[in-house]
Design an enzyme around this catalytic site. Sequence first.
Site, mmCIF file in Angstrom:
data_model
loop_
_atom_site.group_PDB
_atom_site.id
_atom_site.type_symbol
_atom_site.label_atom_id
_atom_site.label_comp_id
_atom_site.label_asym_id
_atom_site.label_seq_id
_atom_site.Cartn_x
_atom_site.Cartn_y
_atom_site.Cartn_z
ATOM 1 N N LEU A 193 12.238 -19.557 -2.506
ATOM 2 C CA LEU A 193 11.095 -18.810 -1.953
ATOM 3 C C LEU A 193 9.854 -18.958 -2.831
ATOM 4 O O LEU A 193 9.962 -18.928 -4.063
ATOM 5 C CB LEU A 193 11.475 -17.323 -1.878
ATOM 6 C CG LEU A 193 10.346 -16.375 -1.491
ATOM 7 C CD1 LEU A 193 10.498 -15.941 -0.037
ATOM 8 C CD2 LEU A 193 10.308 -15.144 -2.378
ATOM 9 N N HIS A 227 2.574 2.944 -8.995
ATOM 10 C CA HIS A 227 2.309 1.510 -9.217
ATOM 11 C C HIS A 227 3.490 0.850 -9.933
ATOM 12 O O HIS A 227 3.830 -0.303 -9.668
ATOM 13 C CB HIS A 227 1.028 1.317 -10.029
ATOM 14 C CG HIS A 227 -0.200 1.747 -9.290
ATOM 15 N ND1 HIS A 227 -0.425 1.437 -7.962
ATOM 16 C CD2 HIS A 227 -1.281 2.475 -9.679
ATOM 17 C CE1 HIS A 227 -1.586 1.958 -7.572
ATOM 18 N NE2 HIS A 227 -2.118 2.595 -8.588
ATOM 19 N N ASP A 251 0.820 -1.214 0.000
ATOM 20 C CA ASP A 251 0.000 0.000 0.000
ATOM 21 C C ASP A 251 0.857 1.269 0.000
ATOM 22 O O ASP A 251 1.975 1.283 0.502
ATOM 23 C CB ASP A 251 -0.925 -0.014 1.232
ATOM 24 C CG ASP A 251 -2.096 0.939 1.068
ATOM 25 O OD1 ASP A 251 -2.376 1.358 -0.076
ATOM 26 O OD2 ASP A 251 -2.726 1.271 2.078
HETATM 27 C C1 IPE Z 1 -5.323 -2.769 -0.135
HETATM 28 O O1 IPE Z 1 -5.011 -1.432 -0.340
HETATM 29 C C2 IPE Z 1 -5.233 -3.528 -1.415
HETATM 30 C C3 IPE Z 1 -3.901 -3.637 -1.988
HETATM 31 C C4 IPE Z 1 -2.806 -3.119 -1.529
HETATM 32 C C5 IPE Z 1 -3.832 -4.427 -3.184
HETATM 33 P P1 IPE Z 1 -6.142 -0.355 -0.630
HETATM 34 O O2 IPE Z 1 -5.460 0.935 -0.787
HETATM 35 O O3 IPE Z 1 -6.994 -0.812 -1.737
HETATM 36 O O4 IPE Z 1 -6.986 -0.435 0.707
HETATM 37 P P2 IPE Z 1 -7.894 0.635 1.428
HETATM 38 O O5 IPE Z 1 -8.862 1.144 0.408
HETATM 39 O O6 IPE Z 1 -6.993 1.718 1.920
HETATM 40 O O7 IPE Z 1 -8.526 -0.120 2.537
HETATM 41 C C1 IPE Z 2 -1.478 0.117 -3.412
HETATM 42 O O1 IPE Z 2 -1.287 1.478 -3.469
HETATM 43 C C2 IPE Z 2 -1.674 -0.514 -4.759
HETATM 44 C C3 IPE Z 2 -3.039 -0.971 -5.010
HETATM 45 C C4 IPE Z 2 -4.013 -0.932 -4.161
HETATM 46 C C5 IPE Z 2 -3.307 -1.508 -6.319
HETATM 47 P P1 IPE Z 2 -2.512 2.487 -3.507
HETATM 48 O O2 IPE Z 2 -2.890 2.700 -4.931
HETATM 49 O O3 IPE Z 2 -3.600 2.028 -2.640
HETATM 50 O O4 IPE Z 2 -1.840 3.787 -2.941
HETATM 51 P P2 IPE Z 2 -2.497 4.819 -1.937
HETATM 52 O O5 IPE Z 2 -2.990 4.047 -0.778
HETATM 53 O O6 IPE Z 2 -3.589 5.484 -2.681
HETATM 54 O O7 IPE Z 2 -1.372 5.722 -1.590
HETATM 55 MG MG MG Z 3 -4.082 2.341 -0.713
#
Ligand code: IPE
Ligand code: IPE
Ligand code: MG
Length: 244
Positions: free
Chosen positions: A132, A38, A21
């Site tokens: 792994l 990403h 995240d």
């Molecule tokens: C969780 O992150 C999903 C992934 C990292 C793939 P999100 O950014 O989607 O989660 P929320 O919305 O903060 O709960």
């Molecule tokens: C995690 O990063 C990747 C996915 C959920 C696909 P985010 O896209 O959720 O990044 P933030 O949380 O908005 O910073």
């Molecule tokens: Mg996120």
Amino acid sequence: MFKTKKIENLNIPQHIAIILDGNGRWAKKRHMPRTYGHQKGTENIKTIAIAASKMGIKALSVYAFSTENWSRPDDEVSFLMKLPGEFEARFKDEFKKHDIKVMFSGRKTHLSKENLEILERITEKTKERQGLVLNICFDYGSRAEITEAIKIIAKKVEDKQIKIEEIDESMVEDNLYTRELPKLDLLIRPSGEIRLSNFLLWQAAYAELYFCETYWPDFNESELMKAIVSYNNRDRRFGGLKNK
Ligand code: IPE
Ligand code: IPE
Ligand code: MG
């Protein structure tokens, strides 16, 4: 206070899971589009998988796309859906060098035919590897996983292959995507959010949880080490009494 930092003195968790995240916020901080985050985040899966494999970790589960992430804007979803192809093209040689086996957890009902073929190809090509296990959770949701397991078991009852009384926790576990992986020891969420967001809810029942502020693209080997040191200072009781 951390007691030790030397890897040889540490109890290395067998199975670590990470919620990848913070990609979007990492990019925003740099005045860049979320997709740039990403891109960097995907690159970091490779870096951390290799670091984990060198530390002797047996399995690393990474949450890369959730069943809820489809609700993001179309252009972001389209970008994320191109990442498996890029992952295959860019990382295959290094994963081979480190004997990393790649598997995928998640629904197979919503992904494109092209992506399903990529996932299948990567799984097939790496399945004999002994190093792994990198478990990439893509279109993964824990509630969907558990619901799927319930359906498989219910079908067996309907077909009279098993009796209701025979259903136990190990049968549920045998029908989760993670059935071949060691028990989850440590679940890490970077980026400052303190929630599980539908990740490995069953598997995390007795995992140690570790939260840090670092955004995933900046989460490096030393951050991983900090999480493992913290894990080493936990007292895992599993409902019993303190370990002597
Ligand atoms: C969780 O992150 C999903 C992934 C990292 C793939 P999100 O950014 O989607 O989660 P929320 O919305 O903060 O709960
Ligand atoms: C995690 O990063 C990747 C996915 C959920 C696909 P985010 O896209 O959720 O990044 P933030 O949380 O908005 O910073
Ligand atoms: Mg996120």
